[in-house]
Scaffold this motif. Structure first.
Motif, short mmCIF file in Angstrom:
data_model
loop_
_atom_site.label_atom_id
_atom_site.label_comp_id
_atom_site.label_asym_id
_atom_site.label_seq_id
_atom_site.Cartn_x
_atom_site.Cartn_y
_atom_site.Cartn_z
N ASN A 116 8.98 6.32 -5.81
CA ASN A 116 8.99 7.16 -4.61
C ASN A 116 7.98 8.30 -4.71
O ASN A 116 7.30 8.63 -3.75
CB ASN A 116 10.39 7.72 -4.37
N LYS A 117 7.89 8.87 -5.91
CA LYS A 117 6.93 9.97 -6.13
C LYS A 117 5.50 9.46 -5.97
O LYS A 117 4.66 10.13 -5.34
CB LYS A 117 7.12 10.57 -7.52
N ARG A 120 4.84 9.05 -2.27
CA ARG A 120 4.66 10.34 -1.58
C ARG A 120 3.33 10.98 -1.95
O ARG A 120 2.61 11.50 -1.08
CB ARG A 120 5.81 11.29 -1.94
#
Length: 409
Positions: A116-117, A120
């Motif tokens: 997810n990081k 993003r």
């Protein structure tokens, strides 16, 4: 630069999003759950068996169907590449038995957080609670429609919706419907890496008993052998489960309708029949005046003794010094070959993966693009590709997702 629409926020979908964004594309990922990686969260019993730290040849040997289709995908991103990527995002990894790779923390949530990081950081637009219900192509545009009626228009679409195993995680077969509607063939699907139902009632008596260092063989009614391996297994109220059984199901889950299969357990694989006979004689000598049912404590688990005694046909109250050589030989055969009739596999609710899916015949293996509708790509478990346990299925997801995403400009 293309606008890339990705359906599914699982392992394949997130990897595809990262790869597509690295190419400078505008990327949107649509996940119908409240968070990405819901199935990834429970893999490896919550520890996340990220991949397998072995060479490509070993990976292909553990892929049950269409391994050759994956040459380009694996050369685009192999297990080493996955580990490097995950570690670069701050998740240290470790290698365990069988070259299985896990996060050092033993937390699947750390892997999901890292993915997810990465998404993003590179500008991927993440749309949660966004259930896509249709995929179509009009002129050169790919159009997705959400359940709430909202439409999304893009230049390319990657379908990474998973299979139909563990439907509570959101894997409900949406991708098959999308693929079939645009002209793709969907092969028959079966639950795989799944426990077996057993006909014999004694399994219920053994519920909860875990066996280590046993050998499991699976044969059909003709005696043809489909599987043989040593390891761990577990008895349940319905039959048998555990690592050995799950792997065995990967070999026969699509053949259960055609054949009658027998599971054979060697409870003492380290001993030959002769050596086991000597061991039993030794135990009998130490218990020479005891009843048969009280003479096997050192040889077998406590819960298993009553079952073996009953199956042996030897009266449980017979004194061990009265047991004949023939009876003893039959006991040896029983311990070396405990037979059970497989009546079927458990369902998709308990299956780790789905065997079958979107036929790879209509997909370009060099970029995962549909040969029927250009601009639509497929990745992960939605494809007719399945592997055994050990991190191989996740590697298929990573590799196909990365190839699909990196092929779009």
């Amino acid at each position: 630069m293309s606008k890339v629409l990705i359906i599914g926020g699982g392992a394949a979908g997130m990897m595809a999003a990262i790869a597509a964004a690295y190419n400078g594309n505008e990327v949107h990922i649509f996940e119908k759950n409240e968070k990405n990686g819901k199935k990834l969260f429970i893999t490896g019993k919550g520890r996340c068996n990220i991949t397998n730290a072995s060479d490509i040849e070993n990976h292909f040997a553990n892929i049950m169907r269409n391994s050759k289709f994956l040459y380009s995908a694996y050369h685009c991103l192999d297990s080493y590449g996955v580990c490097t990527m995950i570690e670069s995002a701050g998740v240290e990894t470790k290698i365990e038995r069988g070259n299985r790779v896990f996060p050092l923390s033993d937390k699947s949530s750390d892997v999901i957080y890292a993915l997810n990081k990465m998404m993003r950081d590179i500008g991927v637009n993440i749309h949660l609670k966004s259930e896509i219900v249709s995929v179509s192509k009009e002129n050169e545009n790919i159009i997705l429609k959400e359940k709430n009626g909202k439409k999304h228009i893009g230049d390319a679409c990657i379908i990474a919706t998973g299979g139909i195993s563990y439907p509570v995680t959101g894997s409900t077969g949406d991708g098959y419907k999308f693929a079939e509607k645009i002209g793709h063939t969907i092969t028959e699907r079966y639950p795989s890496l799944v426990p077996f139902n057993i006909k014999e009632e004694f399994c219920k008596e053994l519920q909860g008993l875990s066996l280590k260092n046993v050998e499991l063989k699976i044969q059909d009614e003709t005696g043809k052998q489909y599987y043989s391996e040593m390891g761990e297994m577990l008895f349940t109220h319905f039959g048998i489960s555990g690592p050995l059984v799950l792997s065995a199901s990967g070999h026969i889950s699509d053949k259960l309708k055609e054949h009658q299969f027998i599971a054979k357990i060697d409870l003492k694989p380290a001993l030959s029949n002769e050596a086991l006979d000597k061991r039993i004689l030794k135990d009998f000598e130490e218990n020479i005046n005891r009843n048969f049912n009280n003479s096997l404590d050192k040889l077998l688990p406590k819960n298993l003794i009553p079952v073996i005694v009953e199956l042996s046909g030897i009266n449980q109250y017979k004194k061990v010094h009265e047991i004949t050589k023939e009876e003893r030989e039959n006991l040896v055969k029983l311990i070396k070959e405990l037979k059970m009739s497989i009546s079927g596999a458990r369902g998709f609710n308990e299956a780790i993966i789905t065997k079958g899916g979107v036929s790879v015949k209509d997909i370009n293996p060099k970029n995962m693009e549909s040969k029927i509708v250009p601009g639509i790509y497929f990745a992960g478990e939605v494809l007719d590709i399945d592997a055994l346990t050990g991190g191989y299925n996740l590697q298929v997801a990573w590799s196909t997702g990365y190839l699909a995403g990196s092929s779009i400009y």
